[in-house]
Design an enzyme around this catalytic site. Structure first.
Site, PDB file in Angstrom:
ATOM      1  N   ARG A   1      20.940  60.502  21.989  1.00 41.55           N
ATOM      2  CA  ARG A   1      22.219  59.920  21.591  1.00 41.55           C
ATOM      3  C   ARG A   1      22.237  58.448  22.010  1.00 41.55           C
ATOM      4  NH1 ARG A   1      25.217  63.996  19.630  1.00 41.55           N
ATOM      5  NH2 ARG A   1      25.151  66.055  20.593  1.00 41.55           N
TER       6      ARG A   1
ATOM      7  N   GLY B   1      21.989  64.138  12.134  1.00 42.43           N
ATOM      8  CA  GLY B   1      23.272  64.239  11.467  1.00 42.43           C
ATOM      9  C   GLY B   1      23.722  62.925  10.868  1.00 42.43           C
TER      10      GLY B   1
ATOM     11  N   ASP C   1      27.479  71.111  13.373  1.00 44.17           N
ATOM     12  CA  ASP C   1      28.859  70.775  13.021  1.00 44.17           C
ATOM     13  C   ASP C   1      29.113  70.880  11.518  1.00 44.17           C
ATOM     14  OD1 ASP C   1      29.284  70.169  15.704  1.00 44.17           O
ATOM     15  OD2 ASP C   1      28.784  68.048  15.430  1.00 44.17           O
TER      16      ASP C   1
ATOM     17  N   GLY D   1      22.072  66.342  18.924  1.00 41.39           N
ATOM     18  CA  GLY D   1      21.915  67.600  19.627  1.00 41.39           C
ATOM     19  C   GLY D   1      20.948  68.519  18.906  1.00 41.39           C
TER      20      GLY D   1
ATOM     21  N   GLY E   1      25.290  60.323  12.110  1.00 41.56           N
ATOM     22  CA  GLY E   1      24.930  59.134  12.883  1.00 41.56           C
ATOM     23  C   GLY E   1      23.479  58.763  12.690  1.00 41.56           C
ATOM     24  N   THR E   2      22.624  59.767  12.617  1.00 39.48           N
ATOM     25  CA  THR E   2      21.197  59.542  12.371  1.00 39.48           C
ATOM     26  C   THR E   2      20.983  58.938  10.985  1.00 39.48           C
ATOM     27  OG1 THR E   2      20.597  61.367  13.818  1.00 39.48           O
ATOM     28  CG2 THR E   2      18.948  60.675  12.221  1.00 39.48           C
TER      29      THR E   2
END
Length: 410
Positions: free
Chosen positions: A79, A107, A138, A13, A109-110
């Site tokens: 995503r 983030g 987050d 995001g 996941g990246t």
């Protein structure tokens, strides 16, 4: 000297300052003799799979200044869940384009994807330096003290919740309870930020974070106690609340997000709890979702967050040029400011940083002073407001105030 290309992408995001990081990357890369061209992939690594990119090399100074202060992700977020075959295709794309440096902004996941890419390159001896560049509202990235993007989102939450509390205080004879839901998935960093500007007189308004399971009966008891003491309740919750069985609290997966390999996005906790208050206590309660402005609201950008985002981009370029692939840039707190360092991707890839329990008081449902001290420098100055409690110690009956004679009767 052989000149090589640098590719950069944004993932996950957006944030209010992710483009500042991109501007920092472009600014620093253009100062490096080793970098010939700078390309931006469209929508993360989907850009590599679709062969969609933009040449960013020749952006002029005016465009870079505008980019630095543009919210959201100008290259496009993503995503898209990558298979091992997709990873191989991305590496092939980079090899064909003579890419020697790849900087991926995102983030946890990246960072996991960065690690997979770096490992894939090393397995087949492809010389590409891959650097993870942190961002997330987050604030759930490990090792780094905080992530660029969080400070601005926290500022938005701080101001929004404070003003919601003032609004509810004004309307308490019509509406008694408001459940405000913040982003954050399974961590409560953004929800916790709501307490920064609430004022000492209103901190009995409760906070519920995903790190601490919620018992519905205890929730209702606490709301009832605060209402009886204060006359209204502004409760803040993180969207990922769950009960003591580990079940999402009234949440449901966002449409199309349940089984596609991405982080599960959930909605509905605030609506569920507001209805619970209506049913159990007979009070007028409504849910208030802060929405997408939390992550991309330019008017609430924190100055220190924007500056750190820019510096993180510059640091990522230096790491890449030095041959330090397989690292993520980090921020190390030094008083009210931060130094820039780095950490191996293995220490952050796919790992979720929770709010430490010493930052949260589970009995009184509020943050601790230690958390306020930690957060305050990240959001910037907050202008004070006047709370009713500061001027109203007791309500003076109309007749008693003037010896039994009203103003209209004088």
């Amino acid at each position: 000297m052989k000149y090589r290309s640098m590719f950069v992408a944004q993932s996950g995001g957006p944030t209010s300052v992710i483009n500042s990081t991109l501007a920092g990357i472009i600014t620093a890369a253009r100062q490096q003799l080793q970098v010939d061209r700078i390309y931006g992939l469209i929508h993360g690594l989907e850009g590599a799979l679709r062969k969609e990119s933009i040449d960013l090399t020749n952006l002029n100074q005016e465009e870079l200044v505008k980019l630095r202060h543009t919210p959201a992700a100008i290259l496009g977020g993503s995503r898209f869940p990558l298979t091992d075959e997709d990873i191989s295709k991305v590496v092939k794309f980079f090899k064909e384009k003579e890419c020697h440096y790849f900087l991926f902004i995102g983030g946890n996941g990246t960072m996991d994807t960065c690690l997979r890419l770096q490992n894939a390159c090393r397995e087949i001896n492809v010389d590409i330096e891959i650097i993870g560049v942190p961002k997330t509202v987050d604030n759930d990235l490990e090792v780094t003290d905080h992530a660029p993007g969080y400070g601005s989102a926290a500022r938005y939450v701080t101001l929004s919740v404070r003003d919601q509390a003032l609004d509810l205080q004004a309307m308490q004879r019509f509406e008694q309870v408001r459940i405000v839901e913040t982003m954050g998935r399974l961590v409560g960093w953004l929800a916790a930020a709501s307490f920064l500007a609430m004022g000492a007189t209103t901190t009995i308004n409760p906070l519920f974070i995903p790190e601490v399971p919620v018992d519905e009966d205890e929730f209702i008891t606490h709301i009832d106690r605060v209402y009886r003491e204060q006359g209204y309740v502004l409760a803040v919750i993180g969207e990922g609340l769950h009960n003591k069985k580990g079940e999402p609290l009234g949440n449901k997966p966002f449409a199309g997000m349940a089984d596609n390999g991405c982080h599960t996005v959930r909605t509905g906790a605030a609506e569920y709890l507001a209805q619970l208050v209506n049913t159990k206590l007979g009070l007028r309660a409504r849910a208030q979702i802060l929405g997408m402005n939390q992550r991309s609201f330019a008017a609430c950008v924190s100055p220190i967050d924007e500056e750190e985002a820019f510096q993180v981009g510059q640091a990522a370029v230096r790491l890449a040029i030095q041959g330090s692939g397989g690292q993520m840039v980090t921020l190390v707190r030094k008083g009210d400011s931060s130094d820039i360092s780095s950490t191996p991707l293995e220490k952050v890839a796919g790992i979720e940083k929770k709010v430490p329990l010493h930052y949260y008081d589970p009995v009184n449902k509020r943050v601790t002073p230690e958390f306020v001290t930690w957060l305050t420098p990240l959001v910037g100055e907050i202008s004070p407001v006047l709370w009713r409690e500061e001027i109203q110690k007791t309500i003076i009956p109309a007749y008693a105030a003037c010896g039994g004679v009203t103003n209209s009767g004088r």
